[in-house]
Enzyme design. Structure first.
Site, PDB file in Angstrom:
ATOM      1  N   THR A 374      14.846   0.558  -1.594  1.00  0.00           N
ATOM      2  CA  THR A 374      13.800   1.598  -1.584  1.00  0.00           C
ATOM      3  C   THR A 374      14.378   2.926  -1.099  1.00  0.00           C
ATOM      4  O   THR A 374      15.414   2.932  -0.436  1.00  0.00           O
ATOM      5  CB  THR A 374      12.671   1.106  -0.617  1.00  0.00           C
ATOM      6  OG1 THR A 374      12.335  -0.203  -1.055  1.00  0.00           O
ATOM      7  CG2 THR A 374      11.493   1.992  -0.539  1.00  0.00           C
ATOM      8  N   ASP A 416       7.527  -9.332  -3.986  1.00  0.00           N
ATOM      9  CA  ASP A 416       6.525  -8.745  -3.086  1.00  0.00           C
ATOM     10  C   ASP A 416       5.160  -9.411  -3.232  1.00  0.00           C
ATOM     11  O   ASP A 416       4.247  -9.133  -2.454  1.00  0.00           O
ATOM     12  CB  ASP A 416       6.395  -7.234  -3.316  1.00  0.00           C
ATOM     13  CG  ASP A 416       7.432  -6.450  -2.525  1.00  0.00           C
ATOM     14  OD1 ASP A 416       8.114  -7.048  -1.678  1.00  0.00           O
ATOM     15  OD2 ASP A 416       7.563  -5.231  -2.755  1.00  0.00           O
ATOM     16  N   SER A 446       4.753  -2.080   0.902  1.00  0.00           N
ATOM     17  CA  SER A 446       4.731  -1.456   2.234  1.00  0.00           C
ATOM     18  C   SER A 446       4.970   0.050   2.146  1.00  0.00           C
ATOM     19  O   SER A 446       4.874   0.749   3.161  1.00  0.00           O
ATOM     20  CB  SER A 446       5.831  -2.053   3.111  1.00  0.00           C
ATOM     21  OG  SER A 446       5.625  -3.426   3.306  1.00  0.00           O
ATOM     22  N   GLY A 466      11.585  -2.003   3.766  1.00  0.00           N
ATOM     23  CA  GLY A 466      10.868  -3.267   3.587  1.00  0.00           C
ATOM     24  C   GLY A 466       9.616  -3.309   4.446  1.00  0.00           C
ATOM     25  O   GLY A 466       8.875  -2.333   4.552  1.00  0.00           O
TER      26      GLY A 466
HETATM   27  N1  GLY Z   1       9.577  -3.487  -2.380  1.00  0.00           N
HETATM   28  C1  GLY Z   1       9.259  -2.910  -1.143  1.00  0.00           C
HETATM   29  C2  GLY Z   1       7.816  -2.541  -1.022  1.00  0.00           C
HETATM   30  O1  GLY Z   1       7.217  -2.172  -2.000  1.00  0.00           O
HETATM   31  O2  GLY Z   1       7.267  -2.637   0.032  1.00  0.00           O
END
Ligand code: GLY
Length: 573
Positions: A374, A416, A446, A466
């Protein structure tokens, strides 16, 4: 088969690899016209280049997103998605552009369970079966067409140039390739791009991505059809299916971004504007800030302050696990969860001197009330338009799968979802029925880009990380509330609690021995981290004196610039 404990260890290991670049803090200050903070100098440069050509913050956001897709291929990209929080200065509107991936139409609730009924974690992490339908290309087209001033051929130009001409990779790239080497090697099209004759490239190696340049050009020329229809779409679907995935052309044809009303909350005189579902961030922040608003944190010693923040985190991650999922698929009691009354009820269970055991909180029953790796960038332009965007392909290098001839790294965002409700995902997060897999559904996220506002000060912030994203944004907001400058928001040592596992995770510098002793005395348990985490990119605009400060997290390799365009920007640099 990877059990919960093993998945947790993967996350702890990944965290250590993701954050250990150790560059100095990058900050820029001045009475400038615009500011950009992103996780990579070339992405910041792309945004400045587009601003210099007369683009607004939204064009610059398209340029930065596309550039990050090229220069941070492990973190986000055309094969992934994200949330772009926009403030449109004319009219004072805020909008969340939801470019989150969605499950393929052929997805099923139990698709990652083995014959013993247990989740096979690698299936939702590695390879094309792990990939949800990407949203980033549609989001970039949407933002450019609806809010930008420049054509996509201009805003995508820097990214296309980086992809075609190449750029020198850094030590961070080397570490992430090393981490994901086994899956990158597995797919020929992936290995041909990201490895150097089969070996892990060293810092300084020039990464060229001509197929990705061509895919970006197709989007620049044909808009969403350049990706979701025609030759690129056919290549994506053909390659995914040949390697065991379940995408169809119909999946791509159907994908749409959704504009959502952001979550708005008040905390001690601040307005916070942040994400709506399917990001859990907005509601979690609402729960935590509403709980904390009942205390005078400033009057407490450090140990008690941390104790209360941890108790608020514990309760918000618990509510997340139980209630939150894609609002287009499940009924989420949003208003009640965000209410002051819900927080007040939770606060009653918090003792000032004792940690609550997560297990003692028990099962959540009916909804409250009636019976109830991310990346991030922040941009502001001279007109006051703002973008805070957090983008992802999930795990480093996503699923590790590149569809041959496209250059696009596909995400593994299916992880997720609660692939087995009640069992933790790779971030140790437990999800419930509300986040179970269904065709066309968006997995809970998140990612929590946020604006924090007082009449005098406007903050833009967000970070990768994360499950810890939401708690990092909370700590940043609390620093803002204390009047701290953005260098402190991004650099202060961090701690985190996510309900399960029932332990405070913390960076080495966060707690000294005495503070830890005091928290232990209250009953807190600890899961100390050996490395730092997060990569926050923040901007502060102080209206008085029209002063801008842009800051990149010292844990990353980001670049923050304040510009008095046109003097400091040379398009094409
Ligand atoms: N893949 C990380 C999130 O969307 O929280």
């Amino acid at each position: 088969m990877i059990q919960a404990q093993q998945r947790w260890l993967i996350f702890v290991f990944i965290s250590a690899v993701l954050i250990s670049s150790g560059s100095p803090s990058v900050a820029a200050t001045g009475p400038g016209r615009a500011a950009v903070a992103s996780a990579h100098p070339l992405a910041t440069q792309a945004a400045l280049e587009v601003l210099g050509k007369g683009g607004n913050a939204f064009d610059a956001a398209v340029a930065a997103s596309a550039a990050l897709a090229v220069v941070e291929p492990a973190s986000s990209g055309l094969g992934g998605g994200g949330f772009w929080l926009l403030h449109i200065a004319a009219g004072g509107r805020d909008i969340m552009v939801d470019g989150r991936e969605r499950a393929p139409l052929a997805a099923t609730r139990n698709m990652y369970l083995g014959s013993d009924g247990k989740a096979e974690a690698r299936l939702s992490l590695d390879g094309p079966l792990a990939a949800a339908i990407p949203g980033e290309p549609a989001a970039l087209v949407h933002i450019a067409e609806r809010y930008g001033r420049l054509p996509l051929t201009e805003s995508l130009r820097p990214a296309i140039r980086y992809a075609r001409q190449g750029f020198a990779v850094d030590a961070h790239y080397h570490r992430l390739v090393q981490l994901r080497r086994s899956v990158l090697e597995r797919y020929r099209a992936t290995a041909a791009i990201f490895l150097q004759a089969g070996a892990v490239p060293k810092a300084g190696w020039v990464l060229r991505q001509p197929d990705l340049a061509a895919t970006l050009e197709a989007i620049a020329e044909a808009g969403r059809a350049g990706f979701y229809e025609g030759e690129i779409a056919r290549r994506l679907v053909r390659a995914v299916r040949a390697a065991g995935g379940i995408w169809s052309l119909e999946d791509l044809r159907q994908y749409r971004v959704v504009e959502r009303e952001p979550t708005r909350l008040r905390y001690r005189g601040l307005n916070v504007v942040t994400t709506a579902l399917p990001s859990a961030g907005g509601l979690q922040l609402a729960i935590m800030l509403n709980i904390l608003a009942g205390y005078d944190l400033g009057s407490l010693d450090k140990a008690h302050r941390i104790h209360l923040v941890v108790e608020a985190m514990r309760r918000s991650y618990r509510a997340r696990a139980h209630y939150l999922g894609d609002p287009d698929f499940v009924a989420v009691p949003r208003r009640r969860l965000a209410s002051v009354a819900y927080a007040a009820a939770l606060r009653q269970g918090i003792e000032l001197n004792h940690a609550t055991r997560s297990a003692a909180l028990g099962e959540l029953g009916d909804p409250p009330g009636k019976g109830a790796d991310t990346t991030h960038f922040s941009i502001i332009d001279a007109a006051g338009n703002r973008v805070a965007a957090t983008l992802s392909i999930n795990y480093p290098f996503g699923s590790g799968f590149v569809a041959a001839g496209t250059g696009v790294v596909l995400n593994d965002e299916m992880d997720d979802f609660a692939t087995q409700p009640g069992e933790p995902n790779v971030y140790g997060l437990v999800g419930g029925e509300a986040n179970a897999i269904a065709p066309g559904k968006r997995p809970l996220s998140s990612m929590s880009p946020a604006f924090v506002e007082t009449p005098q000060r406007i903050g833009l912030l967000g970070t990768p990380g994360g499950s810890r994203i939401v708690s990092m944004v909370l700590l940043g907001i609390l620093e803002f509330a204390d009047g701290q400058p953005p260098t402190v928001w991004v650099s202060r040592a961090r701690y985190h609690h996510q309900y399960l596992p029932d332990a405070i995770q913390y960076e080495p510098a966060a707690f000294g021995a005495r503070l830890r002793e005091r928290l232990a005395g209250m009953g807190h348990r600890f899961a100390p981290l050996t490395q730092d985490y997060g990569n926050m990119q923040a901007i502060l605009w102080e209206r008085r004196g029209n002063r801008l400060r842009a800051v990149s997290d010292p844990r990353g390799n980001g670049s923050a610039r304040v510009t008095s365009w046109p003097a400091t920007v040379r398009p094409g640099d």
